[in-house]
Design a protein around this motif. Structure first.
Motif, PDB file in Angstrom:
ATOM      1  N   GLN A 201       0.803  -1.221   0.000  1.00  0.00           N
ATOM      2  CA  GLN A 201       0.000   0.000   0.000  1.00  0.00           C
ATOM      3  C   GLN A 201       0.837   1.274   0.000  1.00  0.00           C
ATOM      4  O   GLN A 201       0.454   2.280  -0.601  1.00  0.00           O
ATOM      5  CB  GLN A 201      -0.931  -0.025   1.222  1.00  0.00           C
ATOM      6  N   LYS A 202       2.012   1.224   0.654  1.00  0.00           N
ATOM      7  CA  LYS A 202       2.848   2.417   0.770  1.00  0.00           C
ATOM      8  C   LYS A 202       3.306   2.941  -0.583  1.00  0.00           C
ATOM      9  O   LYS A 202       3.558   4.134  -0.756  1.00  0.00           O
ATOM     10  CB  LYS A 202       4.052   2.099   1.659  1.00  0.00           C
ATOM     11  N   TYR A 203       3.435   2.044  -1.551  1.00  0.00           N
ATOM     12  CA  TYR A 203       3.942   2.444  -2.855  1.00  0.00           C
ATOM     13  C   TYR A 203       2.882   2.331  -3.945  1.00  0.00           C
ATOM     14  O   TYR A 203       3.196   2.161  -5.118  1.00  0.00           O
ATOM     15  CB  TYR A 203       5.164   1.605  -3.219  1.00  0.00           C
ATOM     16  N   SER A 204       1.620   2.393  -3.542  1.00  0.00           N
ATOM     17  CA  SER A 204       0.538   2.298  -4.527  1.00  0.00           C
ATOM     18  C   SER A 204      -0.434   3.454  -4.341  1.00  0.00           C
ATOM     19  O   SER A 204      -0.397   4.178  -3.352  1.00  0.00           O
ATOM     20  CB  SER A 204      -0.189   0.955  -4.387  1.00  0.00           C
ATOM     21  N   GLY A 205      -1.326   3.602  -5.309  1.00  0.00           N
ATOM     22  CA  GLY A 205      -2.330   4.662  -5.245  1.00  0.00           C
ATOM     23  C   GLY A 205      -3.702   4.108  -5.564  1.00  0.00           C
ATOM     24  O   GLY A 205      -3.920   2.894  -5.564  1.00  0.00           O
TER      25      GLY A 205
END
Length: 294
Positions: A201-205
């Motif tokens: 989740q930290k690197y997604s949108g």
């Protein structure tokens, strides 16, 4: 049939699709504990006919790349896995997890390092139609040791840092309808072929917005798909107010297609997804023109 974990572990739905976008770290950066959060969400299903799409999970494991060699048996050696959950069976209705809604499976500390595979054991699956019909489904024998969800690139757990992983269970691909929903005899059954996608989740949108005909007419149950290189990455069905939301999308540029019976399909390209941001995309549709032959 159309394509229909926030802190903690979440649900999933067997062809396994993975889109994990966590950066890798070197061995020298590992050490100590970080936290993994798994969240479960769902891609859309024909909600007008189906009341519940249930899966039961009793065990979840994760594999560290430090235990893997070129000769390692990828899927069956249990000594290579760390157990994240092994307890009472947990039942989830995947239809409760649409349009960006997630459910928490668990949140726990785990050794810092790089991980490449999640294995989840599904004991039961069933579909309940709104007319009361119930279908208990056979879990494929090939998944006796658990559903294998390979993460590429690997999930990296950093010391003192919480990493949330979204597991997107694609119900429409996982519960394959037998029969014709529009025919007199209707649905005759389902085949369970679980399809799952994972993202860090930290690197997604995310992409979300509203589908409408005009300022006062939202369109419900429109099918919104986000496509990468001709492959459907995720999809959503709009709610009664025309709203939709697709989460856990790796950063990048995509094509969005919106369809609904009676309306002309709409394609938007490109749609850019940025890390930790929501891209708002409102879509206006027009009723399809029907040509009547004389």
């Amino acid at each position: 049939m159309k394509n229909l974990l926030k802190n903690g572990l979440m649900l999933l739905t067997g062809i396994l699709m993975l889109a994990t976008s966590c950066n890798q770290i070197s061995d020298s950066e590992s050490g100590g504990n970080g936290k993994i959060v798994l969240s479960l969400t769902d891609a859309p299903f024909p909600v007008s006919l189906v009341d519940k799409a249930l899966v039961t999970i009793d065990k979840i494991e994760i594999r560290s790349t430090a235990t893997v060699s070129s000769t390692t048996e990828v899927t069956t050696n249990s000594e290579l896995f760390t157990v994240l959950y092994d307890g009472d069976p947990m039942e989830f209705d995947l239809l409760d997890l649409q349009n960006g809604i997630t459910t928490e499976l668990l949140s726990m500390d785990i050794a810092a390092g790089s991980y490449d595979l999640i294995r989840m054991h599904v004991t039961n699956a069933s579909v309940l139609l709104k007319d009361g019909s119930n279908f208990d489904l056979k879990v494929p024998s090939g998944f006796a040791s658990g559903l294998k969800i390979k993460m590429t690139p690997n999930l990296v757990i950093e010391s003192g840092v919480e990493s949330e992983v979204i597991l997107d269970f694609d119900v429409s691909k996982s519960f394959v309808v037998q029969g014709n929903m529009k025919a007199k005899n209707g649905i005759k059954g389902f085949i369970f072929k679980p399809v799952l996608r994972a993202t860090c989740q930290k690197y997604s949108g995310s992409v979300g917005g509203k589908v409408f005909e005009n300022a006062t007419t939202p369109i419900a149950e429109a099918h919104v798909q986000i496509i990468a290189a001709d492959t459907i990455l995720s999809s959503a069905l709009t709610d009664a107010a025309g709203n939709y939301h697709m989460i856990g999308l790796p950063t990048g540029s995509y094509k969005v297609v919106c369809e609904k019976d009676g309306y002309t399909p709409v394609t938007v390209d490109p749609v850019v997804v940025k890390a930790r941001e929501k891209t708002t995309l409102d879509i206006q549709m027009a009723t399809a023109t029907v040509t009547v032959n004389p």
